[in-house]
Design an enzyme around this catalytic site. Structure first.
Site, mmCIF file in Angstrom:
data_model
loop_
_atom_site.group_PDB
_atom_site.id
_atom_site.type_symbol
_atom_site.label_atom_id
_atom_site.label_comp_id
_atom_site.label_asym_id
_atom_site.label_seq_id
_atom_site.Cartn_x
_atom_site.Cartn_y
_atom_site.Cartn_z
ATOM 1 N N CYS A 2 -35.540 32.252 48.263
ATOM 2 C CA CYS A 2 -34.855 33.541 48.165
ATOM 3 C C CYS A 2 -35.873 34.690 48.181
ATOM 4 O O CYS A 2 -36.969 34.564 47.642
ATOM 5 C CB CYS A 2 -34.008 33.700 46.916
ATOM 6 S SG CYS A 2 -32.663 32.544 46.811
ATOM 7 N N LYS A 595 -40.434 28.783 52.221
ATOM 8 C CA LYS A 595 -41.906 28.798 52.148
ATOM 9 C C LYS A 595 -42.412 28.687 50.717
ATOM 10 O O LYS A 595 -43.474 28.140 50.473
ATOM 11 C CB LYS A 595 -42.416 30.088 52.784
ATOM 12 C CG LYS A 595 -43.916 30.167 52.882
ATOM 13 C CD LYS A 595 -44.386 29.920 54.290
ATOM 14 C CE LYS A 595 -45.875 29.864 54.403
ATOM 15 N NZ LYS A 595 -46.309 28.637 55.088
HETATM 16 O O1 M6R Z 1 -47.174 26.853 48.437
HETATM 17 P P1 M6R Z 1 -47.504 25.420 48.198
HETATM 18 O O2 M6R Z 1 -48.656 24.951 48.990
HETATM 19 O O3 M6R Z 1 -47.654 25.099 46.736
HETATM 20 O O4 M6R Z 1 -46.224 24.646 48.699
HETATM 21 C C1 M6R Z 1 -46.066 23.269 48.521
HETATM 22 C C2 M6R Z 1 -45.081 22.713 49.502
HETATM 23 O O5 M6R Z 1 -43.800 23.225 49.257
HETATM 24 C C3 M6R Z 1 -45.480 23.029 50.951
HETATM 25 O O6 M6R Z 1 -46.762 22.573 51.231
HETATM 26 C C4 M6R Z 1 -44.506 22.404 51.945
HETATM 27 O O7 M6R Z 1 -44.614 21.015 51.897
HETATM 28 C C5 M6R Z 1 -44.806 22.974 53.332
HETATM 29 N N1 M6R Z 1 -43.656 23.654 53.830
HETATM 30 C C6 M6R Z 1 -45.214 21.960 54.306
HETATM 31 O O8 M6R Z 1 -45.354 22.469 55.591
#
Ligand code: M6R
Length: 600
Positions: A2, A595
Site C-alpha cells: 500500500c 515491493k
Molecule cells: O526489501 P526486502 O529486500 O527486505 O524485501 C524482501 C522480499 O520481499 C523481496 O526480496 C522479494 O522477494 C522481491 N520482490 C524479490 O524480487
C-alpha cells in the site's frame, strides 16, 4: 504494501488530481489492487473517487486526474483485510462525511474493533483495516472534538504496524502518523506533503524529513510540527536535502523498469565496488567480521538468497562461520541460541520488511551491539535504526522484482569476504566484475530471448546448482515465478535424484548452473535428467565437456567462486524478464506482490 500520499496547498488547485496522479505513479509498486483519490475544497466539501483495479483503470473509469481542491490524498492498495472492491478501497470517510483517512500496513485487531465500533453506531461498509482507522479516530474525535487528541488516543487502540494520513474536511492541514510503516514529509516552496516513500516526494521537492515510529506530524502548506504519539511532546527535526539521481525514477528508452534496472547493473556494481575498495568504512566492517566468532545473515525473499550466497562467500573465501537465516524464522529457529558476541547482518533492499524488522526488535531488546544493515534505501526503518550500515548503493529500484539491489547485496558480500581474507588477487577480479556483467548481458541476451520463446508455454522450469550456485538457482527460480508466473523451482543438484527427478518428462527444461570446479558433479546430474529426455540448458564459463552434454549452452565470460553465481543470476534475470514479456505480463507489477512487505 500500500502507498499513501497527502498534500496541502495554500489555495484551491485546478490541477490537484494531476499532481496526485504523479505521486501515485511513483507509489504503484507498493500496491495495485485498488486506487483512490480525494480532493478537499476550501469550503470543506469532499470529492472522493476510488475503486478496485490498477491506477490507470480506475483513472479511466473515475477521472481521478480531474479532481480539484486545496488538500489531496492518494491511496494505492495491496489487499490484506478485505477483498479488492470499492468499499474496501481507500481513502475512507467517516460516518459524518467529515474525516478522511488513508493508511498502509496492518491493523491487526481489525475484527474486534469492527464489532466494538459497530456496537457504538459506526457504519462500516467493508472489512478493510483502513476503515477501522477512520472510525476509530472518528470515535475519539466525537468525544474530544479535537483531531490532534483523537489521533493520540487512537494510537493506544490501533494495534499493528501502519502509517496513515488524516484530514478533517472542516478544519485545515493534515495529520500523518507513523507506527511501523515508513513515512516521509516533503517540504516544498508552497506546499507540504507526506508519503509512504521518498520517490513520490522527490519529483516535487528534494527537501524531506523522515519520521520515526511513535511520531505524528501536523502540517499545512508552510509549516510542519512533529510530536510524540505517546507524550505529545514536540520534536524538532530539520529537513534534509536528497542528493541522489531522481531521473532513475523514469523508464527512459526502456519498456519496463525491470529491464532498465538489469541493464544498470554494470554501473551500480561499479559504484559499490569503488566504495568497497576505496572507503575505510567497508574495511572497518570487514574487521568486525574477522573478529566475530559467528555471523548471522538474515533476510527475506531475494534478500535471503543474497544472505545464503553471502554465507558461502564468507565461509569459503574468508573462512568465517556464517549462518544464513530466513528473517521470518529467526526467532523460532534460534530462540536462545544467539549471543551478544555474534555479528548480525540484516539484509533488505527496502529497509522496511516486517519479518526483518522483527529480528531487529529482538536483537535491540537484548541490547546487542554488533548489528549491521545491508540496505538500499537511506532513511528507511532498518537503515535509520542501525548504527552500523553497509549501503548497497543501487539507487532507486522501482520494479517489484529485485534485480540490481540483489546483485549489489551479493557483490557486497563478495567484497567483504575478500577484504576479510585480504585476497588482493580476488579484489582485482572484483574490480573487473562490472565489465563481466556487461559482457554477460551482451553475449547471452539473444540466446535468452530465443529460449524465452521456446519455454514460454511450459508450466515449470527447474534450475539446479551445486554449492554456492544453488543460491543463484534459488534467485533465478524466484524471478521466474514472480514475473512470468511459470513455476520455477531451484534444487541442489545432488538432491534432485532424491525425488524431483520423478517429474522429468520429455522436453522438460532443466537449467544447470556450473562452475568449472563442479563440472563433474553437474554432468552426472545432467545425465540423470538427459536419459529421462529432459531438455538440458547449461550456464557456465566455456567448458567443452559441459557444452557437449547440453542441448543449449549459455556461456558466461568468467569462472570463479563469486563470479559464476553472480553472472548466472544476471542470465536468469534476463530469462525471467523475457519470459514475462513473451507471455504478455508486465514484469514491473507482478500480481499479488508488493515491493515493500510491511506485514508479518
Ligand atoms: O526489501 P526486502 O529486500 O527486505 O524485501 C524482501 C522480499 O520481499 C523481496 O526480496 C522479494 O522477494 C522481491 N520482490 C524479490 O524480487
Amino acid at each position: 504494501m500500500c502507498g499513501i500520499f497527502g498534500i496541502v496547498y495554500p489555495e484551491e488547485k485546478k490541477n490537484l488530481g494531476r499532481k496526485l496522479y504523479r505521486a501515485a505513479k511513483r507509489l504503484v509498486y507498493r500496491g495495485y489492487d485498488s486506487a483512490g483519490f480525494v480532493g478537499i475544497h476550501e469550503d470543506g466539501s469532499v470529492d472522493l473517487r476510488k475503486d478496485a483495479g490498477k491506477l490507470e483503470e480506475v483513472d479511466n473509469r473515475l477521472k481521478l486526474r480531474e479532481i480539484t481542491g486545496k488538500r489531496g490524498i492518494v491511496q494505492l492498495r495491496w489487499a490484506t483485510f478485505g477483498v479488492p472492491n470499492r468499499n474496501n478501497a481507500q481513502p475512507h470517510i467517516d460516518c459524518k462525511k467529515r474525516l478522511v483517512t488513508a493508511h498502509n500496513g496492518n491493523v491487526v485487531n481489525t475484527p474486534e474493533l469492527i464489532v466494538e465500533l459497530s456496537s457504538r453506531g459506526h457504519n462500516f461498509k467493508g472489512e478493510n483495516d483502513g476503515e477501522v482507522v477512520c472510525h476509530t479516530v472518528e470515535d475519539f474525535l466525537n468525544r474530544s472534538g479535537n483531531l490532534d487528541i483523537a489521533i493520540r488516543e487512537a494510537y493506544r487502540v490501533l494495534k499493528g504496524d501502519y502509517a496513515y494520513v488524516a484530514a478533517d474536511s472542516k478544519g485545515d492541514g493534515m495529520f500523518a502518523v507513523k507506527k511501523g510503516s515508513s513515512l516521509f514529509i516533503g517540504v516544498g516552496k508552497n506546499f507540504i506533503c507526506a508519503s509512504s516513500d521518498l520517490p513520490s516526494i522527490l519529483q516535487f521537492t528534494r527537501k524531506y524529513v523522515p519520521l520515526f515510529d511513535g511520531e505524528y506530524v501536523y502540517f499545512d502548506h508552510k509549516k510542519y510540527e512533529i510530536r510524540s504519539l505517546e507524550t505529545g511532546e514536540k520534536i524538532e527535526r530539520q529537513p534534509r536535502e536528497y542528493s541522489g539521481d531522481i531521473a532513475l525514477a523514469e523508464k527512459g528508452e526502456y519498456p519496463h523498469f525491470m529491464i532498465k534496472e538489469i541493464k544498470e547493473q554494470p554501473l551500480t556494481t561499479k559504484t559499490l565496488i569503488s566504495y568497497i575498495t576505496e572507503s575505510g568504512e567497508a574495511l572497518e566492517f570487514a574487521q568486525q567480521l574477522k573478529k566475530s566468532r559467528r555471523i548471522f545473515i538474515i533476510g527475506s525473499g531475494s534478500s535471503f538468497h543474497a544472505s545464503l550466497m553471502g554465507s558461502y562467500f564468507l565461509g569459503r573465501i574468508a573462512s568465517k562461520f556464517t549462518i544464513p537465516v530466513i528473517a521470518g524464522e529467526f526467532s523460532e529457529r534460534f530462540a536462545e541460541l544467539f549471543e551478544a558476541r555474534d555479528t548480525y547482518i540484516l539484509v533488505s533492499q527496502s529497509g522496511e520488511t516486517k519479518d526483518t524488522i522483527n529480528v531487529l526488535d529482538l536483537l535491540d531488546k537484548k541490547g546487542y551491539e554488533n548489528i549491521y544493515s545491508v540496505v538500499n534505501v537511506p532513511g528507511s526503518t532498518i537503515y535509520m535504526r542501525t548504527r552500523n550500515r553497509f549501503p548497497i548503493m543501487s539507487e532507486l529500484e522501482v520494479s517489484v522484482a529485485a534485480t540490481k539491489t540483489f546483485l549489489n547485496q551479493v557483490v557486497g558480500f563478495a567484497g567483504l569476504s575478500l577484504l576479510v581474507s585480504q585476497d588482493r588477487k580476488g579484489l582485482e577480479k572484483l574490480k573487473r566484475l562490472p565489465e563481466f556483467i556487461k559482457d554477460t548481458m551482451e553475449k547471452t541476451e539473444p540466446i535468452v530471448q530465443q529460449l524465452a520463446k521456446e519455454f514460454s508455454n511450459w508450466n515449470s522450469i527447474y534450475i539446479l546448482g551445486y554449492g554456492v550456485n544453488y543460491s543463484a538457482a534459488l534467485e533465478g527460480a524466484l524471478k521466474i515465478k514472480e514475473v512470468s508466473y511459470i513455476h520455477g523451482e531451484a534444487y541442489y543438484s545432488t538432491e534432485f535424484k532424491h525425488g524431483p527427478l520423478a517429474l522429468i518428462d520429455e522436453g522438460q527444461p532443466v537449467i544447470f548452473i556450473s562452475s568449472n570446479e563442479h563440472c563433474e558433479k553437474i554432468i552426472s546430474a545432467i545425465n540423470e535428467v538427459r536419459v529421462r529426455k529432459g531438455k538440458i540448458i547449461s550456464i557456465s564459463n566455456e567448458n567443452p565437456s559441459l557444452r557437449l552434454n547440453s542441448d543449449i549452452f549459455i556461456p558466461i565470460p568468467e569462472d570463479g567462486f563469486f563470479t559464476t553465481p553472480i553472472l548466472s543470476v544476471v542470465v536468469l534475470q534476463l530469462l525471467a524478464y523475457y519470459l514475462a514479456v513473451e507471455r504478455g505480463f508486465n514484469p514491473d507489477t507482478p500480481r499479488n506482490l508488493s515491493k515493500t512487505i510491511t506485514v508479518d
